[in-house]
Design a protein around this motif. Structure first.
Motif, PDB file in Angstrom:
ATOM      1  N   ARG A   1      32.416  51.676 -10.966  1.00  0.00           N
ATOM      2  CA  ARG A   1      32.105  52.941 -10.274  1.00  0.00           C
ATOM      3  C   ARG A   1      32.646  52.921  -8.844  1.00  0.00           C
ATOM      4  O   ARG A   1      33.190  53.925  -8.361  1.00  0.00           O
ATOM      5  N   THR A   2      32.508  51.780  -8.179  1.00  0.00           N
ATOM      6  CA  THR A   2      33.026  51.689  -6.811  1.00  0.00           C
ATOM      7  C   THR A   2      34.546  51.760  -6.800  1.00  0.00           C
ATOM      8  O   THR A   2      35.143  52.417  -5.934  1.00  0.00           O
ATOM      9  N   LEU A   3      35.201  51.110  -7.752  1.00  0.00           N
ATOM     10  CA  LEU A   3      36.658  51.162  -7.815  1.00  0.00           C
ATOM     11  C   LEU A   3      37.139  52.591  -8.093  1.00  0.00           C
ATOM     12  O   LEU A   3      38.160  53.019  -7.542  1.00  0.00           O
ATOM     13  N   THR A   4      36.406  53.316  -8.923  1.00  0.00           N
ATOM     14  CA  THR A   4      36.750  54.719  -9.178  1.00  0.00           C
ATOM     15  C   THR A   4      36.602  55.542  -7.909  1.00  0.00           C
ATOM     16  O   THR A   4      37.433  56.418  -7.608  1.00  0.00           O
ATOM     17  N   TRP A   5      35.555  55.267  -7.135  1.00  0.00           N
ATOM     18  CA  TRP A   5      35.366  55.966  -5.861  1.00  0.00           C
ATOM     19  C   TRP A   5      36.511  55.652  -4.900  1.00  0.00           C
ATOM     20  O   TRP A   5      37.070  56.549  -4.263  1.00  0.00           O
ATOM     21  N   LEU A   6      36.884  54.374  -4.799  1.00  0.00           N
ATOM     22  CA  LEU A   6      38.003  54.009  -3.933  1.00  0.00           C
ATOM     23  C   LEU A   6      39.283  54.727  -4.345  1.00  0.00           C
ATOM     24  O   LEU A   6      40.063  55.179  -3.493  1.00  0.00           O
ATOM     25  N   LYS A   7      39.490  54.833  -5.643  1.00  0.00           N
ATOM     26  CA  LYS A   7      40.695  55.503  -6.147  1.00  0.00           C
ATOM     27  C   LYS A   7      40.737  56.975  -5.746  1.00  0.00           C
ATOM     28  O   LYS A   7      41.815  57.564  -5.585  1.00  0.00           O
ATOM     29  N   SER A   8      39.562  57.590  -5.570  1.00  0.00           N
ATOM     30  CA  SER A   8      39.512  59.014  -5.220  1.00  0.00           C
ATOM     31  C   SER A   8      39.788  59.281  -3.736  1.00  0.00           C
ATOM     32  O   SER A   8      40.070  60.413  -3.351  1.00  0.00           O
ATOM     33  N   LEU A   9      39.720  58.263  -2.905  1.00  0.00           N
ATOM     34  CA  LEU A   9      39.784  58.469  -1.460  1.00  0.00           C
ATOM     35  C   LEU A   9      41.133  58.934  -0.931  1.00  0.00           C
ATOM     36  O   LEU A   9      41.176  59.703   0.039  1.00  0.00           O
ATOM     37  N   PRO A  10      42.270  58.525  -1.526  1.00  0.00           N
ATOM     38  CA  PRO A  10      43.531  59.077  -1.027  1.00  0.00           C
ATOM     39  C   PRO A  10      43.631  60.602  -1.185  1.00  0.00           C
ATOM     40  O   PRO A  10      44.439  61.228  -0.496  1.00  0.00           O
TER      41      PRO A  10
ATOM     42  N   ALA B   1      49.680  49.709  -3.855  1.00  0.00           N
ATOM     43  CA  ALA B   1      49.995  49.041  -5.120  1.00  0.00           C
ATOM     44  C   ALA B   1      49.510  47.604  -5.076  1.00  0.00           C
ATOM     45  O   ALA B   1      49.679  46.912  -4.073  1.00  0.00           O
ATOM     46  N   LEU B   2      48.891  47.164  -6.164  1.00  0.00           N
ATOM     47  CA  LEU B   2      48.367  45.803  -6.268  1.00  0.00           C
ATOM     48  C   LEU B   2      49.003  45.091  -7.450  1.00  0.00           C
ATOM     49  O   LEU B   2      49.445  45.719  -8.412  1.00  0.00           O
ATOM     50  N   PRO B   3      49.047  43.764  -7.410  1.00  0.00           N
ATOM     51  CA  PRO B   3      49.526  43.008  -8.571  1.00  0.00           C
ATOM     52  C   PRO B   3      48.573  43.175  -9.744  1.00  0.00           C
ATOM     53  O   PRO B   3      47.392  43.488  -9.562  1.00  0.00           O
ATOM     54  N   GLU B   4      49.082  42.970 -10.944  1.00  0.00           N
ATOM     55  CA  GLU B   4      48.286  43.157 -12.158  1.00  0.00           C
ATOM     56  C   GLU B   4      47.367  41.963 -12.368  1.00  0.00           C
ATOM     57  O   GLU B   4      47.639  41.079 -13.186  1.00  0.00           O
ATOM     58  N   VAL B   5      46.280  41.925 -11.618  1.00  0.00           N
ATOM     59  CA  VAL B   5      45.312  40.838 -11.769  1.00  0.00           C
ATOM     60  C   VAL B   5      43.965  41.423 -12.173  1.00  0.00           C
ATOM     61  O   VAL B   5      43.646  42.566 -11.850  1.00  0.00           O
ATOM     62  N   GLY B   6      43.183  40.620 -12.898  1.00  0.00           N
ATOM     63  CA  GLY B   6      41.844  41.055 -13.283  1.00  0.00           C
ATOM     64  C   GLY B   6      41.847  42.121 -14.357  1.00  0.00           C
ATOM     65  O   GLY B   6      42.886  42.507 -14.897  1.00  0.00           O
ATOM     66  N   ASP B   7      40.642  42.616 -14.657  1.00  0.00           N
ATOM     67  CA  ASP B   7      40.477  43.653 -15.668  1.00  0.00           C
ATOM     68  C   ASP B   7      40.752  45.037 -15.108  1.00  0.00           C
ATOM     69  O   ASP B   7      41.240  45.919 -15.805  1.00  0.00           O
ATOM     70  N   THR B   8      40.409  45.243 -13.855  1.00  0.00           N
ATOM     71  CA  THR B   8      40.655  46.516 -13.182  1.00  0.00           C
ATOM     72  C   THR B   8      40.694  46.253 -11.690  1.00  0.00           C
ATOM     73  O   THR B   8      40.113  45.268 -11.208  1.00  0.00           O
ATOM     74  N   ARG B   9      41.382  47.116 -10.952  1.00  0.00           N
ATOM     75  CA  ARG B   9      41.609  46.850  -9.528  1.00  0.00           C
ATOM     76  C   ARG B   9      41.897  48.150  -8.790  1.00  0.00           C
ATOM     77  O   ARG B   9      42.224  49.157  -9.413  1.00  0.00           O
ATOM     78  N   GLN B  10      41.790  48.092  -7.477  1.00  0.00           N
ATOM     79  CA  GLN B  10      42.138  49.252  -6.656  1.00  0.00           C
ATOM     80  C   GLN B  10      42.489  48.780  -5.254  1.00  0.00           C
ATOM     81  O   GLN B  10      41.835  47.881  -4.705  1.00  0.00           O
ATOM     82  N   GLY B  11      43.522  49.389  -4.679  1.00  0.00           N
ATOM     83  CA  GLY B  11      43.930  49.055  -3.329  1.00  0.00           C
ATOM     84  C   GLY B  11      44.106  50.288  -2.466  1.00  0.00           C
ATOM     85  O   GLY B  11      44.467  51.361  -2.964  1.00  0.00           O
ATOM     86  N   LEU B  12      43.839  50.144  -1.176  1.00  0.00           N
ATOM     87  CA  LEU B  12      44.009  51.222  -0.206  1.00  0.00           C
ATOM     88  C   LEU B  12      44.686  50.668   1.038  1.00  0.00           C
ATOM     89  O   LEU B  12      44.546  49.494   1.368  1.00  0.00           O
ATOM     90  N   ARG B  13      45.408  51.550   1.741  1.00  0.00           N
ATOM     91  CA  ARG B  13      45.847  51.263   3.111  1.00  0.00           C
ATOM     92  C   ARG B  13      45.240  52.334   4.009  1.00  0.00           C
ATOM     93  O   ARG B  13      45.406  53.526   3.766  1.00  0.00           O
ATOM     94  N   VAL B  14      44.519  51.885   5.027  1.00  0.00           N
ATOM     95  CA  VAL B  14      43.836  52.786   5.955  1.00  0.00           C
ATOM     96  C   VAL B  14      44.426  52.562   7.343  1.00  0.00           C
ATOM     97  O   VAL B  14      44.469  51.425   7.823  1.00  0.00           O
ATOM     98  N   THR B  15      44.878  53.634   7.989  1.00  0.00           N
ATOM     99  CA  THR B  15      45.387  53.531   9.359  1.00  0.00           C
ATOM    100  C   THR B  15      44.570  54.444  10.263  1.00  0.00           C
ATOM    101  O   THR B  15      44.279  55.588   9.914  1.00  0.00           O
ATOM    102  N   LEU B  16      44.171  53.908  11.412  1.00  0.00           N
ATOM    103  CA  LEU B  16      43.404  54.654  12.403  1.00  0.00           C
ATOM    104  C   LEU B  16      44.237  54.714  13.682  1.00  0.00           C
ATOM    105  O   LEU B  16      44.507  53.682  14.308  1.00  0.00           O
ATOM    106  N   THR B  17      44.665  55.910  14.053  1.00  0.00           N
ATOM    107  CA  THR B  17      45.566  56.099  15.191  1.00  0.00           C
ATOM    108  C   THR B  17      44.833  56.809  16.319  1.00  0.00           C
ATOM    109  O   THR B  17      44.173  57.832  16.100  1.00  0.00           O
ATOM    110  N   SER B  18      44.957  56.258  17.519  1.00  0.00           N
ATOM    111  CA  SER B  18      44.316  56.862  18.696  1.00  0.00           C
ATOM    112  C   SER B  18      45.142  56.518  19.927  1.00  0.00           C
ATOM    113  O   SER B  18      46.260  55.989  19.817  1.00  0.00           O
TER     114      SER B  18
END
Length: 263
Positions: A152-161, A185-202
């Motif tokens: 459920r958390t990985l699905t939530w992370l996937k929705s954030l972009p 993009a993440l390497p094909e490891v584990g059963d399921t995965r999710q990656g994000l890049r977050v940038t904060l500019t000020s």
């Protein structure tokens, strides 16, 4: 002489079958930026408490010692990575921020607290590492959580972009930041995965631009979950994040295999 790419070195270590007996030298090219100061942390990222009994079993079935053995260490990443010396000043200065959108606020809170899976998701083992050359910090955790909760958390992370592609956040000091969230993009490891890049500019009070970059990666492998955050004010290499995830997944698999062989 520039250091070789992290992914090439990790692939070499994996093919040689030396994950548990030799270190892989991962690194990123040096970047020209100001040193990132650190401050003492009231609870610096460390491995699981050494006072815990070695035979204690975590919820997923690993002993405390096995969970610790599954951690990625500075020996795996190689020079210039070292055990963390404390939380970077940008954690309080830039990550301690809020915004009106609930999902985006939840993301900022999770990044600041290093708890992508919720406040009750205590890591079975965790460590923090500093890149003393590029001034990045990496946090690596192994957690035991119900697979359905992780998914459920990985699905939530996937929705954030989509939900939080670009938004405005304000720090406790009143600094206004533009935050962008993209899928990584993440390497094909584990059963399921999710990656994000977050940038904060000020901007600093003098008008100089400040960009904090955070790579976030999480993968569920059976009953265990790996979480990685890699961030800094300079260039943050996704190769380090991805290589850490690959090494960590292999390390976890090797520890499990050793545990079964000893039964």
């Amino acid at each position: 002489m520039p250091r070789p790419p992290a992914r090439v070195l990790v692939a070499s270590a994996l093919s040689a079958g030396t994950l548990l007996t030799a270190s892989a030298c991962l690194s990123t090219p040096p970047q020209a930026h100001a040193p990132l100061p650190t401050i003492p942390s009231s609870a610096p990222p460390t491995s699981a408490s050494p006072s815990a009994p070695a035979a204690a079993t975590t919820p997923g079935g690993l002993t405390t010692a096995q969970a610790q053995a599954a951690l990625v260490t500075e020996a795996d990443l190689g020079d210039p990575w070292a055990p963390t010396q404390g939380a970077a000043t940008w954690r309080d200065a830039l990550l301690k921020a809020t915004t009106n959108a609930p999902d985006c606020r939840r993301l900022l809170d999770a990044l600041y607290a290093d708890d992508l899976f919720g406040a009750g998701a205590e890591p079975r083992a965790a460590t923090g590492l500093d890149d003393t050359m590029d001034e990045a910090q990496l946090r690596y955790q192994v957690l035991a959580l119900p697979p359905a909760d992780v998914d459920r958390t990985l699905t939530w992370l996937k929705s954030l972009p989509q939900k939080c592609a670009r938004f405005t956040a304000v720090t406790e000091r009143g600094t206004v930041q533009t935050v962008q969230v993209t899928e990584a993009a993440l390497p094909e490891v584990g059963d399921t995965r999710q990656g994000l890049r977050v940038t904060l500019t000020s901007e600093t009070p003098d008008g100089d631009p400040t960009v904090l970059t955070l790579d976030v990666a999480a993968a569920r492998t059976g009953d265990d979950t790996i979480a990685v955050t890699n961030g800094g004010l300079g260039e943050v290499s996704p190769d380090i994040t991805n290589a850490t995830l690959e090494v960590g997944a292999q390390r976890l698999a090797d520890v499990r295999k050793q545990g079964r062989a000893q039964v």
